[in-house]
Design an enzyme around this catalytic site. Sequence first.
Site, PDB file in Angstrom:
ATOM      1  N   ARG A 122     -54.562   3.613   1.915  1.00  9.61           N
ATOM      2  CA  ARG A 122     -54.312   2.261   1.420  1.00  9.61           C
ATOM      3  C   ARG A 122     -54.566   2.227  -0.076  1.00  9.61           C
ATOM      4  O   ARG A 122     -55.605   1.755  -0.552  1.00  9.61           O
ATOM      5  CB  ARG A 122     -55.183   1.256   2.171  1.00  9.61           C
ATOM      6  CG  ARG A 122     -54.710   1.029   3.598  1.00  9.61           C
ATOM      7  CD  ARG A 122     -55.333  -0.205   4.198  1.00  9.61           C
ATOM      8  NE  ARG A 122     -54.640  -0.606   5.404  1.00  9.61           N
ATOM      9  CZ  ARG A 122     -54.944  -1.684   6.120  1.00  9.61           C
ATOM     10  NH1 ARG A 122     -55.939  -2.478   5.731  1.00  9.61           N
ATOM     11  NH2 ARG A 122     -54.262  -1.995   7.204  1.00  9.61           N
ATOM     12  N   GLN A 127     -47.902   1.584  -1.260  1.00  7.85           N
ATOM     13  CA  GLN A 127     -47.520   0.324  -0.615  1.00  7.85           C
ATOM     14  C   GLN A 127     -46.080   0.309  -0.112  1.00  7.85           C
ATOM     15  O   GLN A 127     -45.790  -0.233   0.950  1.00  7.85           O
ATOM     16  CB  GLN A 127     -47.756  -0.845  -1.575  1.00  7.85           C
ATOM     17  CG  GLN A 127     -49.222  -1.187  -1.742  1.00  7.85           C
ATOM     18  CD  GLN A 127     -49.451  -2.356  -2.685  1.00  7.85           C
ATOM     19  OE1 GLN A 127     -48.532  -2.812  -3.376  1.00  7.85           O
ATOM     20  NE2 GLN A 127     -50.669  -2.845  -2.731  1.00  7.85           N
ATOM     21  N   ASP A 130     -45.897   1.971   3.298  1.00 10.81           N
ATOM     22  CA  ASP A 130     -46.894   1.514   4.276  1.00 10.81           C
ATOM     23  C   ASP A 130     -46.238   0.982   5.553  1.00 10.81           C
ATOM     24  O   ASP A 130     -45.952  -0.209   5.686  1.00 10.81           O
ATOM     25  CB  ASP A 130     -47.778   0.441   3.637  1.00 10.81           C
ATOM     26  CG  ASP A 130     -48.965   0.054   4.502  1.00 10.81           C
ATOM     27  OD1 ASP A 130     -49.044   0.526   5.652  1.00 10.81           O
ATOM     28  OD2 ASP A 130     -49.807  -0.732   4.032  1.00 10.81           O
ATOM     29  N   SER A 133     -48.192  -1.818   7.636  1.00  7.80           N
ATOM     30  CA  SER A 133     -48.055  -3.189   7.135  1.00  7.80           C
ATOM     31  C   SER A 133     -46.685  -3.776   7.455  1.00  7.80           C
ATOM     32  O   SER A 133     -46.575  -4.904   7.925  1.00  7.80           O
ATOM     33  CB  SER A 133     -48.301  -3.225   5.621  1.00  7.80           C
ATOM     34  OG  SER A 133     -49.649  -2.972   5.327  1.00  7.80           O
ATOM     35  N   TYR A 228     -60.190  -1.765   6.674  1.00 10.98           N
ATOM     36  CA  TYR A 228     -60.214  -1.749   8.132  1.00 10.98           C
ATOM     37  C   TYR A 228     -61.511  -2.368   8.644  1.00 10.98           C
ATOM     38  O   TYR A 228     -62.460  -2.593   7.898  1.00 10.98           O
ATOM     39  CB  TYR A 228     -60.084  -0.325   8.665  1.00 10.98           C
ATOM     40  CG  TYR A 228     -58.734   0.294   8.423  1.00 10.98           C
ATOM     41  CD1 TYR A 228     -57.639  -0.056   9.199  1.00 10.98           C
ATOM     42  CD2 TYR A 228     -58.547   1.237   7.408  1.00 10.98           C
ATOM     43  CE1 TYR A 228     -56.387   0.518   8.967  1.00 10.98           C
ATOM     44  CE2 TYR A 228     -57.313   1.812   7.179  1.00 10.98           C
ATOM     45  CZ  TYR A 228     -56.239   1.443   7.972  1.00 10.98           C
ATOM     46  OH  TYR A 228     -55.006   2.009   7.748  1.00 10.98           O
TER      47      TYR A 228
END
Length: 374
Positions: A122, A127, A130, A133, A228
Amino acid sequence: MLIVALKESVAHEKRVAITPEIAKKYVDLGYHVAIEIDAGKEAGYLNAAYEKCGASIEKNRETLIEKADVVLSAAPLDPKDIQSLKKQALLIGLLKPHQHSDVLPILEKADITSFSMELLPRITRAQTMDVLSSQSNLAGYKAVVDAASEFGRAFPLMMTAAGTIPAARVLVLGAGVAGLQAIATAKRLGAIVSAFDVRTAAKEQVQSLGATFIEVEAEETGDAAGGYAKEMSEAYKQAQADKLAEVVKNQDIIITTAQIPGKSAPVLITATMVKSMKPGSVIVDLAAESGGNCADTVWGKTVVKHGVIVIGPANILSRIAGDASQLYSRNLFNFIKNLFADETHTINWQDEIITSTALTHDGKIVHPNFPPKS
């Protein structure tokens, strides 16, 4: 270099790892792209659309696997398919190594370089890759839509000449990506929304979406590395259960999303709590595959307990496969672009993104979280 997307063989899986839009992007970069016949059909992507974008359609799955340099998948590959791959081929996808650790020795023996996308770090640079997500966002949305479909009443407050219908009350357990999207969707539908998460960092995010944050009176927090949640102490779990027992009985809809990487999902809704809910209430358990957040959840089935509908989706993303495939294939494309250091297709093994996701390479299991069994 030949990049391949196969028709997923795992039950309930309708996604495809390459959409026509992304196939064209690979072709524009100089890759050859081959799609197993009808691989995208259940996600709404037909063979002709791929051919129009420069990809080839292959009818023989075995032949396609044998000549592939890179195989992209939405679900773990069948061990027989892995054994058919040529040595040093690349396998990239949601390989679920925690649930399918028995496949790692097969990948090791076959000398496959494999990358599991759910292990992506992360960090800002990752991103656009990802997958958790992008997929969780859709899962949270779809969970609320499915709950609304099963719920026998309206979501918003409705005032009519015949009387007033109160707004539905929705509780979201777990305020990660899926949970936050569930909150936003339920709010858009007009529900009164509350949410719970063991992470203190989630409170501000929940409140920013207009939901009420449910707090457990305890000094312990569930914040772990990378955003997390960590497993909580027994004392906290008891305080949490007491608090949720008060809240659950007044809810019409509950969406559960709480999961801990590499472990069974925590049971947050007990059978007694389900019994306390009003008949016609709905629970959608997005943690069903890892054991479920509700004691009455049955993976892949919808059951009714004391008049409460409990849904344990086998693969909720396959119920929105077109959009899920679109986002997933873009994530994989961005990963592939980052994977190679130059046009010689040499893997940049100094890159944190690559080393964090690599499971096997050069005939060895290389990820520190999955050491070879002695």
